[in-house]
Every structure is written in structure tokens, then in C-alpha cells.
Design a protein around this motif. Structure first.
Motif, PDB file in Angstrom:
ATOM      1  N   THR A  96       0.824  -1.202   0.000  1.00  0.00           N
ATOM      2  CA  THR A  96       0.000   0.000   0.000  1.00  0.00           C
ATOM      3  C   THR A  96       0.862   1.257   0.000  1.00  0.00           C
ATOM      4  OG1 THR A  96      -1.733  -1.204   1.177  1.00  0.00           O
ATOM      5  CG2 THR A  96      -1.848   1.184   1.245  1.00  0.00           C
ATOM      6  N   GLY A 110      -5.124   4.178  -5.772  1.00  0.00           N
ATOM      7  CA  GLY A 110      -6.155   4.638  -4.853  1.00  0.00           C
ATOM      8  C   GLY A 110      -7.299   3.637  -4.737  1.00  0.00           C
ATOM      9  N   ASN A 145      -6.044   0.784  -2.599  1.00  0.00           N
ATOM     10  CA  ASN A 145      -5.992   1.193  -1.189  1.00  0.00           C
ATOM     11  C   ASN A 145      -7.386   1.284  -0.584  1.00  0.00           C
ATOM     12  OD1 ASN A 145      -3.226   1.325  -1.422  1.00  0.00           O
ATOM     13  ND2 ASN A 145      -3.165   3.538  -1.618  1.00  0.00           N
ATOM     14  N   LEU A 146      -8.337   1.823  -1.327  1.00  0.00           N
ATOM     15  CA  LEU A 146      -9.704   1.953  -0.830  1.00  0.00           C
ATOM     16  C   LEU A 146     -10.324   0.575  -0.588  1.00  0.00           C
ATOM     17  CD1 LEU A 146     -12.112   3.722  -0.089  1.00  0.00           C
ATOM     18  CD2 LEU A 146     -12.768   3.698  -2.509  1.00  0.00           C
ATOM     19  N   ALA A 183      -8.924  -0.736   2.553  1.00  0.00           N
ATOM     20  CA  ALA A 183      -9.460  -0.012   3.710  1.00  0.00           C
ATOM     21  C   ALA A 183     -10.846  -0.530   4.071  1.00  0.00           C
ATOM     22  CB  ALA A 183      -9.509   1.484   3.424  1.00  0.00           C
ATOM     23  N   VAL A 184     -11.689  -0.770   3.073  1.00  0.00           N
ATOM     24  CA  VAL A 184     -13.029  -1.294   3.333  1.00  0.00           C
ATOM     25  C   VAL A 184     -12.944  -2.697   3.935  1.00  0.00           C
ATOM     26  CG1 VAL A 184     -15.215  -1.998   2.262  1.00  0.00           C
ATOM     27  CG2 VAL A 184     -14.124   0.154   1.587  1.00  0.00           C
TER      28      VAL A 184
END
Length: 161
Positions: A21, A138, A141-142, A145-146
Motif C-alpha cells: 500500500t 487509490g 488502497n480503498l 481499507a473497506v
């Protein structure tokens, strides 16, 4: 045994996914720097190092879902919707990484290798390529994160988290 599986799963996520990441996030900016300074050996070395980190830790990251599934099985939550959504999102994250981020990094590095520093016609990727790579990173990474939030909150969990 469940505690061991969970420990390995969490450690693998931190040790493997974290570096991917961070390195993937740093790559587009480092690529812009390297493309702006043709022939800068340090900038090229930074890019190659970031790309190597992404490739190596992505391979090591396979341990995360393997131990995650083993943990879920030992906890008896394989059918829970939060876990199924997490599995799907993990698959999407892996697809974005393997299908978009790493090939995008490869293409930028290949374009950098063709630069001779004497002008814009060197076959060098333009700023759109670095912006596109930043977007893919991005997305990756998103997705992670979820998945991380789902692993912590676990909708419907009786732990009160």
C-alpha cells in the motif's frame, strides 16, 4: 488454534499488505520526479525499489487470505455476509494490483528506460499515465481499507465492536 491462525492473518496483513500500500502510493509521485529528470540514476533507483517492494510483498500477501479463510473456518463464520463481501473485495483488490497497478508500474519503468533525455519524443509516458496509475493505486488502497473496516466492525457481530 484459532488464535494462532488469526495472529498469522493479522501479522501477514500488516507486514505484507502495508508495504504494498505504501510503496504503490509513493510510486506515481516518484515516477513524475523520475520522468521530469531524465538520466537521474537516484530517481530511477527509487522507482525500481518501490516496484520491487510492490511485487515481492504482493506475492507474500497471498498468505493473508489463506490464513484469513482458515481463521474464518475455525470461527465458523464462512457463511457470514461481512466475510463474503470481504472475500469479494479482497479478490477485487488483488485483481486491481495484479492487473492494473503492477503492469502500470512496469509500463512507466519501461518508458523511463527508453528515455535518452534529449526531448519529449522519447516514447516516455505522459503525466496521464502517472495519474491513471495513482487512480488505480487509490482504488487498491480503498478496497483494502473497506476490507479492514469489515474485519474490525464485522456487521452482526456479537462482540459489540
Amino acid at each position: 488454534m484459532t488464535k494462532f491462525l488469526l495472529t498469522v492473518h493479522v501479522l501477514a496483513a500488516i507486514i505484507a499488505i502495508g508495504p504494498v500500500t505504501v510503496a504503490a502510493s509513493m510510486f506515481p509521485a516518484a515516477a513524475r520526479t523520475a520522468l521530469a529528470a531524465p538520466g537521474d540514476a537516484r530517481a530511477t533507483a527509487v522507482l525500481r525499489t518501490l516496484h520491487r517492494v510492490c511485487r515481492v510483498y504482493a506475492a507474500v500477501g497471498v498468505v493473508v487470505p489463506v490464513f484469513g479463510l482458515a481463521t474464518a473456518d475455525s470461527l465458523g463464520v464462512l457463511g457470514d455476509i461481512w466475510l463474503i463481501v470481504s472475500i469479494v473485495l479482497t479478490g477485487l483488490a488483488a485483481t486491481v494490483l495484479a492487473g492494473l497497478v503492477l503492469p502500470g508500474q512496469d509500463a512507466l519503468l519501461a518508458g523511463l528506460d527508453t528515455m535518452d533525455g534529449d526531448g519529449p519524443g522519447d516514447g516516455v509516458p505522459d503525466r496521464r499515465a502517472t495519474a491513471r496509475l495513482a487512480m488505480y493505486t487509490g482504488m487498491f488502497n480503498l478496497l483494502w481499507a473497506v476490507v479492514t473496516v469489515l474485519m474490525i466492525v464485522r456487521p452482526g457481530s456479537t462482540t459489540g465492536a
